[in-house]
Motif scaffolding. Structure first.
Motif, PDB file in Angstrom:
ATOM      1  N   ARG A 114       0.843  -1.183   0.000  1.00  0.00           N
ATOM      2  CA  ARG A 114       0.000   0.000   0.000  1.00  0.00           C
ATOM      3  C   ARG A 114       0.886   1.245   0.000  1.00  0.00           C
ATOM      4  O   ARG A 114       1.933   1.272   0.645  1.00  0.00           O
ATOM      5  CB  ARG A 114      -0.909   0.031   1.239  1.00  0.00           C
ATOM      6  N   PRO A 115       0.481   2.290  -0.687  1.00  0.00           N
ATOM      7  CA  PRO A 115       1.303   3.495  -0.704  1.00  0.00           C
ATOM      8  C   PRO A 115       1.139   4.354   0.536  1.00  0.00           C
ATOM      9  O   PRO A 115       1.814   5.377   0.646  1.00  0.00           O
ATOM     10  CB  PRO A 115       0.787   4.230  -1.942  1.00  0.00           C
ATOM     11  N   ASP A 116       0.264   3.962   1.432  1.00  0.00           N
ATOM     12  CA  ASP A 116       0.010   4.835   2.581  1.00  0.00           C
ATOM     13  C   ASP A 116       0.598   4.294   3.871  1.00  0.00           C
ATOM     14  O   ASP A 116       0.220   4.720   4.952  1.00  0.00           O
ATOM     15  CB  ASP A 116      -1.503   5.028   2.766  1.00  0.00           C
ATOM     16  N   GLU A 117       1.524   3.321   3.787  1.00  0.00           N
ATOM     17  CA  GLU A 117       2.180   2.871   5.005  1.00  0.00           C
ATOM     18  C   GLU A 117       3.077   3.985   5.532  1.00  0.00           C
ATOM     19  O   GLU A 117       3.777   4.661   4.779  1.00  0.00           O
ATOM     20  CB  GLU A 117       2.991   1.609   4.722  1.00  0.00           C
ATOM     21  N   ILE A 118       3.070   4.143   6.807  1.00  0.00           N
ATOM     22  CA  ILE A 118       3.792   5.261   7.418  1.00  0.00           C
ATOM     23  C   ILE A 118       4.836   4.718   8.373  1.00  0.00           C
ATOM     24  O   ILE A 118       4.662   3.646   8.967  1.00  0.00           O
ATOM     25  CB  ILE A 118       2.823   6.202   8.160  1.00  0.00           C
ATOM     26  N   PRO A 119       5.943   5.414   8.552  1.00  0.00           N
ATOM     27  CA  PRO A 119       6.974   4.953   9.489  1.00  0.00           C
ATOM     28  C   PRO A 119       6.516   5.080  10.927  1.00  0.00           C
ATOM     29  O   PRO A 119       5.615   5.868  11.247  1.00  0.00           O
ATOM     30  CB  PRO A 119       8.161   5.881   9.182  1.00  0.00           C
ATOM     31  N   PRO A 120       7.102   4.320  11.836  1.00  0.00           N
ATOM     32  CA  PRO A 120       6.696   4.392  13.253  1.00  0.00           C
ATOM     33  C   PRO A 120       6.876   5.764  13.870  1.00  0.00           C
ATOM     34  O   PRO A 120       6.202   6.096  14.840  1.00  0.00           O
ATOM     35  CB  PRO A 120       7.594   3.358  13.934  1.00  0.00           C
ATOM     36  N   THR A 121       7.775   6.574  13.304  1.00  0.00           N
ATOM     37  CA  THR A 121       7.995   7.908  13.879  1.00  0.00           C
ATOM     38  C   THR A 121       6.800   8.819  13.692  1.00  0.00           C
ATOM     39  O   THR A 121       6.716   9.865  14.342  1.00  0.00           O
ATOM     40  CB  THR A 121       9.240   8.546  13.239  1.00  0.00           C
ATOM     41  N   TRP A 122       5.898   8.455  12.793  1.00  0.00           N
ATOM     42  CA  TRP A 122       4.708   9.278  12.585  1.00  0.00           C
ATOM     43  C   TRP A 122       3.586   8.923  13.560  1.00  0.00           C
ATOM     44  O   TRP A 122       2.571   9.600  13.609  1.00  0.00           O
ATOM     45  CB  TRP A 122       4.192   9.098  11.157  1.00  0.00           C
ATOM     46  N   HIS A 123       3.745   7.861  14.333  1.00  0.00           N
ATOM     47  CA  HIS A 123       2.694   7.398  15.229  1.00  0.00           C
ATOM     48  C   HIS A 123       2.705   8.222  16.510  1.00  0.00           C
ATOM     49  O   HIS A 123       3.744   8.346  17.171  1.00  0.00           O
ATOM     50  CB  HIS A 123       2.892   5.917  15.581  1.00  0.00           C
ATOM     51  N   ALA A 124       1.552   8.753  16.874  1.00  0.00           N
ATOM     52  CA  ALA A 124       1.393   9.430  18.162  1.00  0.00           C
ATOM     53  C   ALA A 124       0.860   8.423  19.176  1.00  0.00           C
ATOM     54  O   ALA A 124       0.195   7.444  18.819  1.00  0.00           O
ATOM     55  CB  ALA A 124       0.437  10.609  18.033  1.00  0.00           C
ATOM     56  N   PRO A 125       1.136   8.614  20.475  1.00  0.00           N
ATOM     57  CA  PRO A 125       0.676   7.636  21.480  1.00  0.00           C
ATOM     58  C   PRO A 125      -0.833   7.453  21.509  1.00  0.00           C
ATOM     59  O   PRO A 125      -1.329   6.383  21.858  1.00  0.00           O
ATOM     60  CB  PRO A 125       1.212   8.227  22.798  1.00  0.00           C
ATOM     61  N   ASP A 126      -1.591   8.498  21.166  1.00  0.00           N
ATOM     62  CA  ASP A 126      -3.052   8.407  21.243  1.00  0.00           C
ATOM     63  C   ASP A 126      -3.676   7.916  19.953  1.00  0.00           C
ATOM     64  O   ASP A 126      -4.899   7.992  19.780  1.00  0.00           O
ATOM     65  CB  ASP A 126      -3.645   9.766  21.617  1.00  0.00           C
ATOM     66  N   GLY A 127      -2.863   7.402  19.000  1.00  0.00           N
ATOM     67  CA  GLY A 127      -3.408   6.883  17.765  1.00  0.00           C
ATOM     68  C   GLY A 127      -3.485   7.890  16.642  1.00  0.00           C
ATOM     69  O   GLY A 127      -3.844   7.537  15.510  1.00  0.00           O
ATOM     70  N   ARG A 128      -3.141   9.143  16.903  1.00  0.00           N
ATOM     71  CA  ARG A 128      -3.152  10.148  15.852  1.00  0.00           C
ATOM     72  C   ARG A 128      -1.855  10.110  15.048  1.00  0.00           C
ATOM     73  O   ARG A 128      -0.906   9.422  15.392  1.00  0.00           O
ATOM     74  CB  ARG A 128      -3.390  11.536  16.440  1.00  0.00           C
ATOM     75  N   VAL A 129      -1.815  10.894  13.971  1.00  0.00           N
ATOM     76  CA  VAL A 129      -0.682  10.923  13.058  1.00  0.00           C
ATOM     77  C   VAL A 129       0.067  12.236  13.249  1.00  0.00           C
ATOM     78  O   VAL A 129      -0.538  13.314  13.259  1.00  0.00           O
ATOM     79  CB  VAL A 129      -1.154  10.778  11.595  1.00  0.00           C
ATOM     80  N   LEU A 130       1.380  12.142  13.385  1.00  0.00           N
ATOM     81  CA  LEU A 130       2.223  13.326  13.545  1.00  0.00           C
ATOM     82  C   LEU A 130       2.641  13.855  12.179  1.00  0.00           C
ATOM     83  O   LEU A 130       3.068  13.085  11.303  1.00  0.00           O
ATOM     84  CB  LEU A 130       3.455  12.991  14.382  1.00  0.00           C
ATOM     85  N   ASP A 131       2.511  15.151  12.007  1.00  0.00           N
ATOM     86  CA  ASP A 131       2.977  15.778  10.780  1.00  0.00           C
ATOM     87  C   ASP A 131       4.498  15.720  10.756  1.00  0.00           C
ATOM     88  O   ASP A 131       5.166  16.175  11.692  1.00  0.00           O
ATOM     89  CB  ASP A 131       2.510  17.237  10.729  1.00  0.00           C
ATOM     90  N   PRO A 132       5.121  15.138   9.698  1.00  0.00           N
ATOM     91  CA  PRO A 132       6.584  14.997   9.703  1.00  0.00           C
ATOM     92  C   PRO A 132       7.324  16.322   9.653  1.00  0.00           C
ATOM     93  O   PRO A 132       8.511  16.379   9.984  1.00  0.00           O
ATOM     94  CB  PRO A 132       6.842  14.174   8.439  1.00  0.00           C
ATOM     95  N   VAL A 133       6.657  17.409   9.255  1.00  0.00           N
ATOM     96  CA  VAL A 133       7.317  18.708   9.158  1.00  0.00           C
ATOM     97  C   VAL A 133       7.199  19.473  10.467  1.00  0.00           C
ATOM     98  O   VAL A 133       8.194  19.919  11.055  1.00  0.00           O
ATOM     99  CB  VAL A 133       6.725  19.532   7.988  1.00  0.00           C
ATOM    100  N   THR A 134       5.963  19.613  10.954  1.00  0.00           N
ATOM    101  CA  THR A 134       5.746  20.400  12.169  1.00  0.00           C
ATOM    102  C   THR A 134       5.868  19.569  13.433  1.00  0.00           C
ATOM    103  O   THR A 134       6.081  20.115  14.518  1.00  0.00           O
ATOM    104  CB  THR A 134       4.359  21.049  12.123  1.00  0.00           C
ATOM    105  N   GLY A 135       5.676  18.247  13.322  1.00  0.00           N
ATOM    106  CA  GLY A 135       5.712  17.402  14.494  1.00  0.00           C
ATOM    107  C   GLY A 135       4.442  17.438  15.314  1.00  0.00           C
ATOM    108  O   GLY A 135       4.381  16.842  16.397  1.00  0.00           O
ATOM    109  N   ARG A 136       3.416  18.109  14.825  1.00  0.00           N
ATOM    110  CA  ARG A 136       2.140  18.212  15.539  1.00  0.00           C
ATOM    111  C   ARG A 136       1.150  17.193  14.988  1.00  0.00           C
ATOM    112  O   ARG A 136       1.227  16.819  13.814  1.00  0.00           O
ATOM    113  CB  ARG A 136       1.576  19.629  15.401  1.00  0.00           C
ATOM    114  N   PRO A 137       0.181  16.753  15.812  1.00  0.00           N
ATOM    115  CA  PRO A 137      -0.801  15.781  15.322  1.00  0.00           C
ATOM    116  C   PRO A 137      -1.672  16.375  14.226  1.00  0.00           C
ATOM    117  O   PRO A 137      -2.132  17.519  14.320  1.00  0.00           O
ATOM    118  CB  PRO A 137      -1.625  15.424  16.568  1.00  0.00           C
TER     119      PRO A 137
END
Length: 499
Positions: free
Chosen positions: A435-458
């Motif tokens: 799938r083209p939408d697999e994301i690295p573990p660094t994008w995972h937030a503890p609450d299940g949200r996705v971290l923006d790779p640029v800003t670091g915010r959910p």
């Protein structure tokens, strides 16, 4: 809306609607529904989802379809209120087409899209359905009235002859629904097939057969809404006085199949069992779920005879034929089986339950010494007949089915695709679909949200599903998993091109 505004609307509606619907007074819930619409979402449940073609999974309806279903339910509820208050179809039309009544929005929308004639035809169809529903139901103004209705229904069930194995099984199912209705506080109640099968002590296959051939055609049960997700079906319990179409033919399946009598030969002129019965359905309801009364154990005939003997302790065979609605041959065979287990005893020509026979289930006999409660003997009976553990296995199967169904619902809610599993060397192997939408573990937030790779915010609208794949969650978004993956890939491509 403030309380004073709501009170003013209610006062205005009481006077206004009294003139529209004759001299009757609509309840406050009806006036609020007409004026303000469905503010609490009571009629929205199940409107925005439906069963798929396979009959197992729930799929969402389109926004327009869901809104139309929601509006139709509101319209039907208003029609039932007007019909119960003694109104007419013209008065219902006046209420629904009033421009200031929010409850008539669906009808006015039909008039705008398809014309006034189509809207009036729709109102007449809804009115006919509401009038038919009101004529077969009873208005319950208090909990005391509901208990009176259920008590009368219990009496009718206990005095109705349930002949044959199918009829006795239908009684077990009907008693299970009566238990649910007593818990709910009225004839309207919710119950799933698995829940009813466990309560009645039968399989789901037998349950469905009894629904379709006895209880629904006989006018005892009506399914108002099929259950979806974690909600059971909505049922209405009736007294069987208004059987449905084709009920007589279907009910004849569990009646006697003997040839008609020949008067010239002096054969019988009355049925073997009486036209009325006399049992204690409370005893039947407490015992029917036990393994000792499974199909290959004591069975439903033993339940009928025990319930009849508990109500009237000493009965002859001729009396039991009428009170239990069990045929003569089955009565002799069942009494012998019960006597072998020490559950009944006979004195001369009369039969009665043995002392302390039912105390293990909290059903004391009238003349028994209640200071002593012996150990339950039903487990021994079930073991001797090879049915011990049937109810536990049935519940285990139902629990596994519920878990699998819930997992499918969770997968659907997350817009996840079906996983591909292959068997290699006897072991299941999960094949990861690229799938083209697999994301690295660094994008995972503890609450299940996705971290923006640029800003670091959910990110506000993105979540991580339980399989580690990215999904988009918005109230109006019902795209498939492939569409979400393509949207995410396009978003990444645009971001990289801009960067």
């Amino acid at each position: 809306m403030t309380a004073s505004t709501h009170h003013a609307l209610s006062e205005r509606s009481s006077t206004e609607f009294r003139g529209i619907v004759g001299h009757a007074r609509l309840p406050s819930a009806a006036t609020d529904l007409i004026l303000l619409g469905d503010l609490t979402g009571r009629y929205a449940t199940g409107s925005y989802s439906r069963l798929s073609s396979d009959g197992r999974t729930v799929i969402p309806r389109g926004d327009r379809q869901g809104a139309a279903e929601h509006g139709h339910r509101i319209t039907a509820a208003i029609a039932c209120h007007v019909a119960r208050a003694g109104g007419t179809v013209d008065q219902l039309t006046q209420l629904l087409l009033h421009p200031e009544h929010e409850g008539g929005r669906h009808t006015r929308s039909i008039a705008l899209r398809s014309g006034q004639t189509r809207a009036l035809d729709y109102i007449r169809r809804v009115w006919n359905s509401a009038s038919k529903t009101i004529s077969t139901t009873i208005a319950l103004s208090s909990r005391h009235d509901a208990y009176e209705v259920l008590s009368a229904l219990r009496d009718r069930i206990e005095t109705t002859p349930w002949r044959g194995e199918r009829g006795r099984t239908a009684l077990r199912v009907l008693r299970a629904h009566l238990n649910f209705a007593e818990t709910a506080g009225g004839p309207l109640h919710h119950a799933s097939e698995r829940q009813t099968a466990e309560e009645a002590g039968i399989s789901r296959t037998t349950l469905r057969a009894v629904y379709e051939t006895v209880l629904k055609p006989g006018g005892w049960l009506r399914r108002l809404r099929v259950g979806h997700g974690q909600e059971g079906s909505t049922w209405y319990l009736s007294d069987g006085s208004m059987p449905g179409r084709g009920g007589a033919a279907l009910l004849s399946r569990f009646r006697s199949t003997q040839f008609p009598p020949d008067p010239a030969l002096g054969e019988w002129t009355t049925p073997e069992t009486a036209t009325t019965a006399d049992i204690d359905s409370t005893v039947l309801g407490q015992l029917m779920g036990h393994d000792a009364f499974a199909h290959h154990a004591l069975g439903s005939a033993a339940l009928m005879i025990i319930s009849a003997l508990h109500l009237r302790p000493a009965q002859t065979i001729a009396e039991l034929l009428g009170t239990s609605s069990v045929s003569r041959a089955t009565t002799y065979r069942t009494l012998k089986r019960l006597a072998d287990h020490g559950l009944v005893q006979h004195t001369g020509e009369t039969w009665a339950l043995a002392p302390h026979a039912l105390e293990g289930f909290g059903i004391p006999l009238p003349d028994a010494d209640n200071s002593h409660t012996p150990a339950q003997g039903w487990s021994k009976v079930a073991e001797q007949h090879g049915t011990w553990g049937v109810a536990a296995r049935r519940k285990a199967v139902h629990t596994a089915e519920r878990a699998a169904y819930q997992e499918a619902l969770d997968r659907l809610a997350q817009h996840r695709s079906r996983a591909v599993v292959i068997v290699r060397d006897g072991h299941p192997v999960l094949v990861p679909t690229p799938r083209p939408d697999e994301i690295p573990p660094t994008w995972h937030a503890p609450d299940g949200r996705v971290l923006d790779p640029v800003t670091g915010r959910p990110a506000a609208d993105w979540r991580v599903a339980t399989d580690g794949r990215l999904i988009l969650i918005t109230p109006a978004d019902q795209r498939s998993y492939d569409e979400l993956a393509a949207a995410h890939a396009e978003a990444l491509s645009e971001w990289e091109s801009v960067a």
